[in-house]
Each structure stands twice: as C-alpha cells, then as structure tokens.
Write a protein that holds these residues in place. Structure first.
Motif, mmCIF file in Angstrom:
data_model
loop_
_atom_site.group_PDB
_atom_site.id
_atom_site.type_symbol
_atom_site.label_atom_id
_atom_site.label_comp_id
_atom_site.label_asym_id
_atom_site.label_seq_id
_atom_site.Cartn_x
_atom_site.Cartn_y
_atom_site.Cartn_z
ATOM 1 N N LYS A 121 -12.798 -23.426 18.584
ATOM 2 C CA LYS A 121 -13.090 -23.300 17.831
ATOM 3 C C LYS A 121 -11.502 -22.606 16.685
ATOM 4 C CE LYS A 121 -15.366 -23.130 13.352
ATOM 5 N NZ LYS A 121 -14.901 -24.973 13.039
ATOM 6 N N LEU B 228 -17.873 -29.992 6.979
ATOM 7 C CA LEU B 228 -19.125 -29.081 8.048
ATOM 8 C C LEU B 228 -18.504 -29.499 9.982
ATOM 9 C CD1 LEU B 228 -21.927 -27.606 8.680
ATOM 10 C CD2 LEU B 228 -22.630 -29.644 8.708
ATOM 11 N N GLY B 229 -18.489 -28.819 10.435
ATOM 12 C CA GLY B 229 -18.013 -28.842 11.788
ATOM 13 C C GLY B 229 -18.814 -28.531 12.267
ATOM 14 N N ARG B 230 -19.176 -28.829 13.767
ATOM 15 C CA ARG B 230 -19.616 -28.084 15.135
ATOM 16 C C ARG B 230 -18.609 -28.580 16.772
ATOM 17 N NH1 ARG B 230 -25.442 -29.722 17.711
ATOM 18 N NH2 ARG B 230 -25.690 -27.842 18.628
ATOM 19 N N THR B 231 -18.206 -26.800 16.770
ATOM 20 C CA THR B 231 -17.835 -27.462 17.808
ATOM 21 C C THR B 231 -19.016 -26.915 19.185
ATOM 22 O OG1 THR B 231 -16.117 -25.742 16.731
ATOM 23 C CG2 THR B 231 -15.895 -25.812 19.059
ATOM 24 N N ARG B 232 -18.327 -28.127 20.168
ATOM 25 C CA ARG B 232 -18.993 -27.819 21.150
ATOM 26 C C ARG B 232 -18.100 -28.196 22.659
ATOM 27 N NH1 ARG B 232 -23.385 -32.770 20.848
ATOM 28 N NH2 ARG B 232 -24.448 -31.539 22.388
ATOM 29 N N ASN C 134 -22.693 -24.199 21.532
ATOM 30 C CA ASN C 134 -22.186 -24.479 20.523
ATOM 31 C C ASN C 134 -21.663 -23.368 18.828
ATOM 32 O OD1 ASN C 134 -22.691 -27.188 21.411
ATOM 33 N ND2 ASN C 134 -24.943 -26.989 21.184
ATOM 34 N N THR D 165 -21.613 -23.737 14.425
ATOM 35 C CA THR D 165 -21.846 -24.806 13.554
ATOM 36 C C THR D 165 -21.427 -23.672 12.707
ATOM 37 O OG1 THR D 165 -23.171 -25.730 14.350
ATOM 38 C CG2 THR D 165 -23.208 -25.911 11.867
ATOM 39 N N ALA D 166 -19.915 -24.265 11.732
ATOM 40 C CA ALA D 166 -19.553 -23.904 10.432
ATOM 41 C C ALA D 166 -19.232 -24.812 9.511
ATOM 42 C CB ALA D 166 -18.244 -22.874 11.022
ATOM 43 N N ASP E 71 -12.817 -21.071 7.114
ATOM 44 C CA ASP E 71 -13.786 -21.471 8.395
ATOM 45 C C ASP E 71 -14.984 -20.343 8.960
ATOM 46 O OD1 ASP E 71 -14.505 -22.542 11.035
ATOM 47 O OD2 ASP E 71 -13.136 -23.894 10.563
ATOM 48 N N SER F 46 -18.699 -19.850 10.063
ATOM 49 C CA SER F 46 -19.222 -19.673 11.166
ATOM 50 C C SER F 46 -21.258 -19.437 10.650
ATOM 51 C CB SER F 46 -19.491 -19.610 12.260
ATOM 52 O OG SER F 46 -19.805 -18.091 12.436
#
Length: 219
Positions: free
Chosen positions: A36, A59-63, A68, A70-71, A91, A93
C-alpha cells in the motif's frame, strides 16, 4: 468429601504453534501494508489546467493473495516554472484490515509528495511516502497453548524515481515506456504479549528495492 483440582500447564509445543500462526499473519500483513505504501507513490497530477492547479480524488484497492485494503486518496498539485510540477497527497484506508490474528490500525493517513518535470515527451518524477501505524496482535489459544495480546508500532517509508518518454504512434495513439526504481522500508517494533507467561517478540526491518519497467498506450 475430597476436593480435587487439576492444574493444566500451557503446552510449549502448542504455544509455539500459536506463535508461528502470529508470525505468518504478521508477514502477510507486512506484504499488504508495504504494498500500500509503495502503491501510493503513483499519485501525481500531470495536468494542472489553465489555473495551474490540480485537485484529484481517487479510490483504490491494494490486493494481495492474503488480504485487501480499500482506501481513498486526495492529491493536490501545482504547476511550477520551466515545465516543473509538485504536489502532496493523503491516502486513508476506509477500514482497518485484519489478517488472521493481526489487525492493522493506521495512526495517520499515508502522507507523501512528488516533484516532476516534463519536456518534449520526456518526463521525470520523484516521489516519497510515509506511514505510521500499529499492529494489534491476538495470539490464539490452541489446545493447551496460552493466548496473549500485544501491540507493535510500524513505520514505513518509500521512495521512487521514474522516467518516461512519450512516443506518438499515430494521430490517435501514443506509447509511453517507463523506467524507474523504488525502495520500500518498514520497521515493525518489538511487542510484548501479555499472558500468564509473557512473551517478547523482537523488532523486524523490511527493505525492498524494485526496478520498474512497463509501457502504457494512450489515445
């Protein structure tokens, strides 16, 4: 009447198994959080408009394979002289992620900034991001293993230098190869697991360096 009391001593084998579970969950959380921090280095306002300023909300998502996150990100940028630009970003979450026995609690949003220059299709961008948070650890009780709880502080820092070149293929399409380098560091502090038989887990340092090479096509 005779009272009979049974005292069960925590098993060393079972306790070690629960410690190994925490260790595995912590490593997976390290991958998620470091990913992230590194991902936030991509925040940039390339187009500043006629007024020379830019505000971007994303809006983003670290996978990862284990979790996971989302932030939402707010980036504020400005055009400077001689085709230069600079900006800052936050940034945050939306929810504190949990992986097994480890919960992550960010003390502050990931904060960072960037400085860029572009001219005649050539672009250079330097970025930095910083993270502060804590892991809340709950060691599980397995069979005769003793449960325990503890908190470890986390501090992350990431740098990135990226260069690019815009090459028109036609009136409609362009190709942009990118080359760069990224370094991500994390310090996870030692933590004291409160239990009948307390356990101290030492600190850990992570230092990742990655060369970046990719290509984008725009129209």
């Amino acid at each position: 009447d005779t009272d009979v009391k049974l005292y069960v001593t925590p098993s060393k084998v079972a306790t070690q198994q629960s410690i190994d579970i925490v260790k595995n969950d912590s490593n997976n959380m390290n991958r998620l959080i470091s990913g992230k921090i590194a991902g936030s280095l991509s925040n940039d306002c390339v187009d500043s408009g006629d007024e020379g300023g830019c505000v971007s909300i994303a809006l983003g998502r670290t996978r990862t394979s284990t979790g996971n996150l989302t932030a939402g990100t707010v980036t504020i940028g400005a055009s400077l002289v001689n085709n230069m630009r600079a900006g800052v970003f936050l940034d945050k979450s939306f929810a504190n992620p949990a992986i097994g026995t480890v919960n992550y609690n960010p003390k502050l949003p990931i904060m960072g900034g960037y400085f860029g220059w572009s001219n005649n299709g050539i672009g250079v961008v330097a970025s930095i991001a910083k993270q502060n948070g804590q892991y809340i650890i709950n060691r599980p009780a397995i069979d005769y293993a003793e449960a325990g709880t503890g908190i470890a502080s986390t501090h992350g820092l990431a740098y990135q230098l990226k260069t690019s070149y815009l090459m028109p293929l036609s009136k409609e399409f362009s190709i942009s190869p990118y080359l760069g380098i990224r370094q991500t560091k994390m310090n996870i502090g030692s933590h004291f697991l409160m239990a009948l038989h307390p356990f101290i887990n030492g600190s850990k340092k992570i230092n990742l360096m990655l060369w970046l090479f990719f290509t984008t096509i725009t129209d």
